[in-house]
Write a protein that holds these residues in place. Structure first.
Motif, PDB file in Angstrom:
ATOM      1  N   LEU A 113       0.822  -1.212   0.000  1.00  0.00           N
ATOM      2  CA  LEU A 113       0.000   0.000   0.000  1.00  0.00           C
ATOM      3  C   LEU A 113       0.853   1.257   0.000  1.00  0.00           C
ATOM      4  N   LYS A 114       1.980   1.201   0.702  1.00  0.00           N
ATOM      5  CA  LYS A 114       2.928   2.312   0.699  1.00  0.00           C
ATOM      6  C   LYS A 114       4.266   1.821   1.220  1.00  0.00           C
ATOM      7  N   GLY A 115       5.314   2.604   0.954  1.00  0.00           N
ATOM      8  CA  GLY A 115       6.633   2.238   1.459  1.00  0.00           C
ATOM      9  C   GLY A 115       7.350   1.265   0.547  1.00  0.00           C
ATOM     10  N   GLY A 116       8.216   0.441   1.146  1.00  0.00           N
ATOM     11  CA  GLY A 116       9.035  -0.451   0.332  1.00  0.00           C
ATOM     12  C   GLY A 116       9.436  -1.710   1.052  1.00  0.00           C
ATOM     13  N   LEU A 117      10.053  -2.626   0.286  1.00  0.00           N
ATOM     14  CA  LEU A 117      10.429  -3.928   0.831  1.00  0.00           C
ATOM     15  C   LEU A 117      11.515  -4.575  -0.007  1.00  0.00           C
ATOM     16  N   PHE A 148      14.477  -9.097  -5.039  1.00  0.00           N
ATOM     17  CA  PHE A 148      14.276  -7.763  -5.578  1.00  0.00           C
ATOM     18  C   PHE A 148      13.863  -6.793  -4.480  1.00  0.00           C
ATOM     19  N   ILE A 149      13.989  -5.513  -4.808  1.00  0.00           N
ATOM     20  CA  ILE A 149      13.574  -4.427  -3.919  1.00  0.00           C
ATOM     21  C   ILE A 149      12.520  -3.607  -4.644  1.00  0.00           C
ATOM     22  N   ALA A 150      11.475  -3.241  -3.932  1.00  0.00           N
ATOM     23  CA  ALA A 150      10.416  -2.401  -4.499  1.00  0.00           C
ATOM     24  C   ALA A 150      10.100  -1.280  -3.528  1.00  0.00           C
ATOM     25  N   VAL A 203      15.334   1.869 -16.131  1.00  0.00           N
ATOM     26  CA  VAL A 203      16.059   3.066 -15.702  1.00  0.00           C
ATOM     27  C   VAL A 203      17.552   2.750 -15.794  1.00  0.00           C
ATOM     28  N   PRO A 204      18.355   3.600 -16.456  1.00  0.00           N
ATOM     29  CA  PRO A 204      19.771   3.268 -16.711  1.00  0.00           C
ATOM     30  C   PRO A 204      20.646   3.139 -15.472  1.00  0.00           C
ATOM     31  N   LYS A 205      20.273   3.812 -14.385  1.00  0.00           N
ATOM     32  CA  LYS A 205      21.076   3.719 -13.171  1.00  0.00           C
ATOM     33  C   LYS A 205      20.178   3.883 -11.955  1.00  0.00           C
ATOM     34  N   ASN A 206      20.729   3.611 -10.784  1.00  0.00           N
ATOM     35  CA  ASN A 206      19.972   3.735  -9.538  1.00  0.00           C
ATOM     36  C   ASN A 206      19.477   5.172  -9.378  1.00  0.00           C
ATOM     37  N   PRO A 207      18.154   5.367  -9.311  1.00  0.00           N
ATOM     38  CA  PRO A 207      17.618   6.721  -9.180  1.00  0.00           C
ATOM     39  C   PRO A 207      17.715   7.286  -7.769  1.00  0.00           C
ATOM     40  N   GLY A 208      18.240   6.473  -6.853  1.00  0.00           N
ATOM     41  CA  GLY A 208      18.344   6.908  -5.464  1.00  0.00           C
ATOM     42  C   GLY A 208      17.698   5.954  -4.480  1.00  0.00           C
ATOM     43  N   LEU A 209      17.385   4.738  -4.971  1.00  0.00           N
ATOM     44  CA  LEU A 209      16.845   3.715  -4.075  1.00  0.00           C
ATOM     45  C   LEU A 209      17.858   3.381  -2.992  1.00  0.00           C
ATOM     46  N   GLN A 210      17.407   3.375  -1.744  1.00  0.00           N
ATOM     47  CA  GLN A 210      18.263   2.993  -0.634  1.00  0.00           C
ATOM     48  C   GLN A 210      17.523   1.988   0.243  1.00  0.00           C
ATOM     49  N   PHE A 211      18.237   0.953   0.629  1.00  0.00           N
ATOM     50  CA  PHE A 211      17.639  -0.064   1.493  1.00  0.00           C
ATOM     51  C   PHE A 211      18.734  -0.559   2.422  1.00  0.00           C
ATOM     52  N   SER A 212      18.718  -0.073   3.656  1.00  0.00           N
ATOM     53  CA  SER A 212      19.823  -0.332   4.578  1.00  0.00           C
ATOM     54  C   SER A 212      19.328  -0.818   5.932  1.00  0.00           C
ATOM     55  N   PRO A 213      18.810  -2.056   5.995  1.00  0.00           N
ATOM     56  CA  PRO A 213      18.395  -2.600   7.293  1.00  0.00           C
ATOM     57  C   PRO A 213      19.611  -2.880   8.168  1.00  0.00           C
ATOM     58  N   PRO A 214      19.420  -3.069   9.472  1.00  0.00           N
ATOM     59  CA  PRO A 214      20.538  -3.399  10.356  1.00  0.00           C
ATOM     60  C   PRO A 214      21.257  -4.664   9.885  1.00  0.00           C
TER      61      PRO A 214
END
Length: 241
Positions: A113-117, A148-150, A203-214
């Protein structure tokens, strides 16, 4: 008096039978277990109630999982797949069914519904890829055995990601589909779709996706993932409905 005792006995037996059936139904709804947490995690139940989950809490089919602004939450499902939610996310487990001996009954349907995973495929996704789907407000994600990351961005903020659905494939292959079209994305690729009617694009490169869990969230099912470069144990009480 004898007739009254007989009726009472029948009522007791019926109540026990219903209770047992309710308990079995509740057990059948279990989809997975919380294995890591970095903050508060709430489950909005299908019956309208809400519960605070902790490590070792069970996640049931129909639950909507909600993470707070600083919470990462990792859930291991009964087929050994894993989903890690980023802070400020909301994910509904619409359906999840897996039996090692009954592949015809496989079903995994989620709604972001919102956010990411981050999603890591388990046994269900490896043998029944076509029965996995992750819905989002702009497109549905299908898998071909993958990690994958969404992230869905409902509204763009200055300096942030563009409004819409962003994806990154770590390994394997995913497919994005909506009214605008269908597009496959392979390992190392990024994808984007801004609305339900515009086709997904590479998309040719990472648009700024960040995913940094502990660091403790590193999966046992796959490589640790960093796209930009414990709570107390507890059980969810089972309710007879």
């Amino acid at each position: 008096m004898k007739q009254l005792k007989k009726r009472t006995a029948i009522k007791v037996l019926l109540l026990l039978a219903l209770t047992g059936a309710g308990a079995l139904a509740c057990a059948a709804q279990v989809a997975g277990t919380v294995i890591h947490l970095s903050g508060p995690l709430m489950a909005k139940k299908a019956d309208g109630t809400a519960k605070i989950l902790s490590v070792k809490s069970e996640v049931e089919q129909g639950d909507t999982l909600v993470t707070e602004k600083n919470t990462y939450a990792q859930i291991k499902f009964i087929d050994d797949s894993e989903i890690t939610l980023r802070p400020g996310s909301s994910l509904t487990v619409e359906a999840f069914s897996f039996d090692a001996g009954k592949p015809d009954g496989d079903s995994a349907s989620f709604n972001l519904l919102k956010g990411g995973l981050r999603s890591i495929t388990g046994l269900l996704g490896k043998r029944s890829k076509e029965r996995f789907s992750l819905k989002t407000p702009t497109a549905t994600i299908g898998i071909r055995g993958t990690t994958f990351i969404a992230q869905f961005v409902p509204m763009q903020v200055p300096g942030g990601l563009a409004q819409g659905l962003h994806v990154q494939v770590i390994d394997g292959l995913i497919q994005l589909s909506n009214k605008g079209g269908v597009q496959n994305f392979a390992a190392g690729q990024f994808g984007f779709t801004p609305s339900p009617t515009q086709p997904p694009v590479l998309v040719p490169k990472n648009p700024g996706l960040q995913f940094s869990p502990p660091p403790a969230f590193a999966s046992s099912n796959g490589p640790a993932i960093g796209t930009s470069a414990g709570a107390k144990s507890g059980q969810v009480d089972c309710e007879v409905r």
